[in-house]
Scaffold this motif. Structure first.
Motif, PDB file in Angstrom:
ATOM      1  N   VAL A 100       0.873  -1.171   0.000  1.00  0.00           N
ATOM      2  CA  VAL A 100       0.000   0.000   0.000  1.00  0.00           C
ATOM      3  C   VAL A 100       0.914   1.226   0.000  1.00  0.00           C
ATOM      4  CG1 VAL A 100      -1.797   1.279   1.214  1.00  0.00           C
ATOM      5  CG2 VAL A 100      -1.812  -1.227   1.253  1.00  0.00           C
TER       6      VAL A 100
ATOM      7  N   GLN B 273      -0.455   7.000  -1.537  1.00  0.00           N
ATOM      8  CA  GLN B 273      -1.701   7.463  -2.141  1.00  0.00           C
ATOM      9  C   GLN B 273      -2.897   6.584  -1.760  1.00  0.00           C
ATOM     10  OE1 GLN B 273       1.144   6.748  -3.804  1.00  0.00           O
ATOM     11  NE2 GLN B 273       1.857   8.839  -4.020  1.00  0.00           N
TER      12      GLN B 273
ATOM     13  N   TYR C 196      -3.313   3.397  -2.642  1.00  0.00           N
ATOM     14  CA  TYR C 196      -3.463   2.299  -3.590  1.00  0.00           C
ATOM     15  C   TYR C 196      -2.537   1.143  -3.226  1.00  0.00           C
ATOM     16  CZ  TYR C 196      -5.956   5.327  -6.891  1.00  0.00           C
ATOM     17  OH  TYR C 196      -6.860   6.143  -7.502  1.00  0.00           O
ATOM     18  N   THR C 197      -2.950  -0.060  -3.586  1.00  0.00           N
ATOM     19  CA  THR C 197      -2.087  -1.229  -3.468  1.00  0.00           C
ATOM     20  C   THR C 197      -1.453  -1.473  -4.830  1.00  0.00           C
ATOM     21  OG1 THR C 197      -3.500  -2.215  -1.790  1.00  0.00           O
ATOM     22  CG2 THR C 197      -1.998  -3.696  -2.932  1.00  0.00           C
TER      23      THR C 197
ATOM     24  N   GLU D  36       2.603  -2.984 -11.788  1.00  0.00           N
ATOM     25  CA  GLU D  36       1.237  -3.484 -11.746  1.00  0.00           C
ATOM     26  C   GLU D  36       1.069  -4.545 -12.827  1.00  0.00           C
ATOM     27  OE1 GLU D  36      -2.150  -2.170 -10.064  1.00  0.00           O
ATOM     28  OE2 GLU D  36      -0.403  -2.624  -8.840  1.00  0.00           O
TER      29      GLU D  36
ATOM     30  N   THR E  75      -8.812   1.941 -13.661  1.00  0.00           N
ATOM     31  CA  THR E  75      -7.404   1.620 -13.901  1.00  0.00           C
ATOM     32  C   THR E  75      -6.661   2.846 -14.413  1.00  0.00           C
ATOM     33  OG1 THR E  75      -7.873  -0.713 -14.292  1.00  0.00           O
ATOM     34  CG2 THR E  75      -5.834   0.149 -15.242  1.00  0.00           C
TER      35      THR E  75
ATOM     36  N   LYS F 189      -6.129   5.258 -11.437  1.00  0.00           N
ATOM     37  CA  LYS F 189      -5.061   4.783 -10.553  1.00  0.00           C
ATOM     38  C   LYS F 189      -3.690   5.077 -11.161  1.00  0.00           C
ATOM     39  CE  LYS F 189      -3.349   0.599  -8.261  1.00  0.00           C
ATOM     40  NZ  LYS F 189      -3.615  -0.825  -8.004  1.00  0.00           N
TER      41      LYS F 189
ATOM     42  N   GLN G 158      -2.955   8.864 -10.999  1.00  0.00           N
ATOM     43  CA  GLN G 158      -2.670   9.352  -9.649  1.00  0.00           C
ATOM     44  C   GLN G 158      -1.313   8.868  -9.143  1.00  0.00           C
ATOM     45  OE1 GLN G 158      -6.262   8.403  -7.445  1.00  0.00           O
ATOM     46  NE2 GLN G 158      -7.070  10.432  -7.870  1.00  0.00           N
ATOM     47  N   LEU G 159      -0.972   7.621  -9.446  1.00  0.00           N
ATOM     48  CA  LEU G 159       0.338   7.121  -9.030  1.00  0.00           C
ATOM     49  C   LEU G 159       1.452   7.894  -9.727  1.00  0.00           C
ATOM     50  CD1 LEU G 159      -0.329   3.274  -8.925  1.00  0.00           C
ATOM     51  CD2 LEU G 159       0.056   4.795  -6.969  1.00  0.00           C
TER      52      LEU G 159
END
Length: 92
Positions: free
Chosen positions: A10, A13, A15-16, A32, A51, A54, A57-58
């Motif tokens: 994790v 942010q 997310y995992t 990922e 998706t 995510k 944002q990452l």
């Protein structure tokens, strides 16, 4: 070189990510492995909105991100020796 590799991490942010590689020269690298549920429909290569969000944002947080879609993983697994070598190069 690679300092460490952690699975199912994790990140800040919330997310995992599947893998978090700590590299001495490049810093953290999130990997990922995107299975079929990350895409709009079976056989589609267009990621879902979730998706895409995510990934955006990452990346906007400064984290380097590599997305490995399931069809590329399947190709690597079809050639076990080559696949291991390719993954070793990615983590070097």
């Amino acid at each position: 070189g690679v300092r460490s590799v952690e699975e199912e991490v994790v990140v800040a942010q919330g997310y995992t990510v599947d893998l978090l590689v700590q590299h001495a020269d490049f810093g953290p690298l999130a990997v990922e492995v995107d299975g079929p549920h990350h895409f709009l429909s079976e056989g589609s290569r267009r990621p879902t909105g979730a998706t895409q969000l995510k990934r955006r944002q990452l990346r906007s947080s400064g984290l380097r991100l590599v997305s490995l879609p399931y069809w590329e993983l399947n190709e690597l697994q079809a050639q076990p020796r080559r696949g291991r070598d390719d993954l070793r190069v990615c983590s070097a």
